[in-house]
Structures are given as structure tokens and as C-alpha cells.
Design a protein around this motif. Structure first.
Motif, PDB file in Angstrom:
ATOM      1  N   ARG A 246      72.264  14.068  55.171  1.00 35.89           N
ATOM      2  CA  ARG A 246      73.259  15.078  55.535  1.00 35.89           C
ATOM      3  C   ARG A 246      72.602  16.179  56.355  1.00 35.89           C
ATOM      4  O   ARG A 246      71.485  16.587  56.080  1.00 35.89           O
ATOM      5  CB  ARG A 246      73.910  15.674  54.295  1.00 35.89           C
ATOM      6  CG  ARG A 246      74.820  14.677  53.601  1.00 35.89           C
ATOM      7  CD  ARG A 246      75.507  15.296  52.442  1.00 35.89           C
ATOM      8  NE  ARG A 246      74.516  15.447  51.371  1.00 35.89           N
ATOM      9  CZ  ARG A 246      74.786  15.864  50.162  1.00 35.89           C
ATOM     10  NH1 ARG A 246      75.989  16.214  49.838  1.00 35.89           N
ATOM     11  NH2 ARG A 246      73.841  15.953  49.259  1.00 35.89           N
ATOM     12  N   ILE A 247      73.332  16.664  57.325  1.00 39.02           N
ATOM     13  CA  ILE A 247      72.828  17.744  58.153  1.00 39.02           C
ATOM     14  C   ILE A 247      73.292  19.059  57.545  1.00 39.02           C
ATOM     15  O   ILE A 247      74.488  19.291  57.380  1.00 39.02           O
ATOM     16  CB  ILE A 247      73.328  17.597  59.608  1.00 39.02           C
ATOM     17  CG1 ILE A 247      72.767  16.314  60.212  1.00 39.02           C
ATOM     18  CG2 ILE A 247      72.931  18.817  60.432  1.00 39.02           C
ATOM     19  CD1 ILE A 247      73.284  15.998  61.591  1.00 39.02           C
ATOM     20  N   SER A 248      72.313  19.901  57.200  1.00 38.19           N
ATOM     21  CA  SER A 248      72.612  21.212  56.621  1.00 38.19           C
ATOM     22  C   SER A 248      71.502  22.163  57.026  1.00 38.19           C
ATOM     23  O   SER A 248      70.438  21.747  57.492  1.00 38.19           O
ATOM     24  CB  SER A 248      72.699  21.128  55.104  1.00 38.19           C
ATOM     25  OG  SER A 248      71.425  20.805  54.567  1.00 38.19           O
ATOM     26  N   ILE A 249      71.767  23.445  56.839  1.00 39.77           N
ATOM     27  CA  ILE A 249      70.748  24.443  57.158  1.00 39.77           C
ATOM     28  C   ILE A 249      69.509  24.209  56.307  1.00 39.77           C
ATOM     29  O   ILE A 249      68.379  24.260  56.798  1.00 39.77           O
ATOM     30  CB  ILE A 249      71.318  25.863  56.993  1.00 39.77           C
ATOM     31  CG1 ILE A 249      72.331  26.114  58.120  1.00 39.77           C
ATOM     32  CG2 ILE A 249      70.207  26.912  56.995  1.00 39.77           C
ATOM     33  CD1 ILE A 249      73.063  27.426  58.060  1.00 39.77           C
ATOM     34  N   ALA A 250      69.696  23.920  55.042  1.00 41.19           N
ATOM     35  CA  ALA A 250      68.558  23.668  54.156  1.00 41.19           C
ATOM     36  C   ALA A 250      67.745  22.461  54.627  1.00 41.19           C
ATOM     37  O   ALA A 250      66.511  22.482  54.605  1.00 41.19           O
ATOM     38  CB  ALA A 250      69.045  23.458  52.725  1.00 41.19           C
ATOM     39  N   ALA A 251      68.439  21.411  55.062  1.00 41.97           N
ATOM     40  CA  ALA A 251      67.741  20.207  55.517  1.00 41.97           C
ATOM     41  C   ALA A 251      66.947  20.486  56.789  1.00 41.97           C
ATOM     42  O   ALA A 251      65.795  20.046  56.922  1.00 41.97           O
ATOM     43  CB  ALA A 251      68.738  19.080  55.740  1.00 41.97           C
TER      44      ALA A 251
END
Length: 125
Positions: free
Chosen positions: A32-37
Motif C-alpha cells: 500500500r502506498i502511504s506516507i508512512a510507507a
């Protein structure tokens, strides 16, 4: 540094985002693409993205939303499938209940026959 030059951190963030988009992550990631990732992939904190690179944070949010919509569209309408499976399960349960009643009836008849045979056997001895 001119406006044309990018900071090393911004470059790392953009490369991390590109790797995530193409599924070629260096770190363990669930896809998943996320800020955390992106932060984890680039080796920075989430706050760095939020505070120093809001334009990248916005790109990440847009990609995350688009990816979530794509996943939602890709999921087939399972309600019809589940409804059919539920109907089949209910039919099977009904049949099993009928079989159980039939088996109980047979068992009761056999118990009575056994009792009669035991009684005859005792009388004969």
C-alpha cells in the motif's frame, strides 16, 4: 541551491515513492502506498514529509486514494456469490436435518427390534 536542484532528502522521497508505485521496495512493505510507507522506504520520519515536503505528501495522498478506488473496483460483487453460497448451505442443512430424522427413526426401530430379540432369547434360555 537553485530552485532547479533538489535536496537529497526530496530526491530520496521521490525515488522511494516511485519504487512503491512499481512494487520494487527495498524495505518490507505490504504494497500500500502511504506516507508512512514512503517515509520508511526513504529512511525519513513521517513528520519530515508532512512538514518539509507537503507537495510530496499531497502526491502520496492522491496515489493512496486512487489505489484504494482501484482496489475497490477490482473486488467483484461478492454479495451475489455469498447469497448463493448461503442458499446452498441452507439447502444442505435442511437435507442433513431430514437425514438425521430418518437415521433417528431407523435407530429407534432397531433398538426396539433388539429389545424384542433379547426378550425372546431370554425366554428361550
Amino acid at each position: 541551491m537553485t530552485s532547479e536542484q533538489k535536496s537529497p532528502t526530496k530526491r530520496r522521497l521521490e525515488l522511494a515513492l516511485r519504487r512503491l508505485q512499481h512494487g520494487k521496495m527495498r524495505s518490507n512493505h505490504d504494497g500500500r502506498i502511504s506516507i508512512a510507507a514512503v517515509a520508511r522506504e526513504a529512511g525519513v520520519s513521517n513528520a519530515t514529509i508532512h512538514n518539509r515536503y507537503p507537495e510530496i505528501a499531497e502526491r502520496i495522498r492522491a496515489l493512496h486514494a486512487r489505489t484504494a478506488r482501484d482496489v475497490t473496483r477490482a473486488i467483484p460483487d461478492t454479495s451475489d456469490i455469498l447469497h448463493k453460497k448461503l442458499q446452498e448451505a441452507r439447502k444442505e442443512i435442511d437435507q442433513l436435518k431430514k437425514d438425521l430424522v430418518k437415521s433417528q427413526s431407523i435407530n429407534l426401530r432397531l433398538l426396539r427390534e433388539n429389545e424384542m430379540l433379547r426378550a425372546r432369547l431370554q425366554k428361550a434360555t
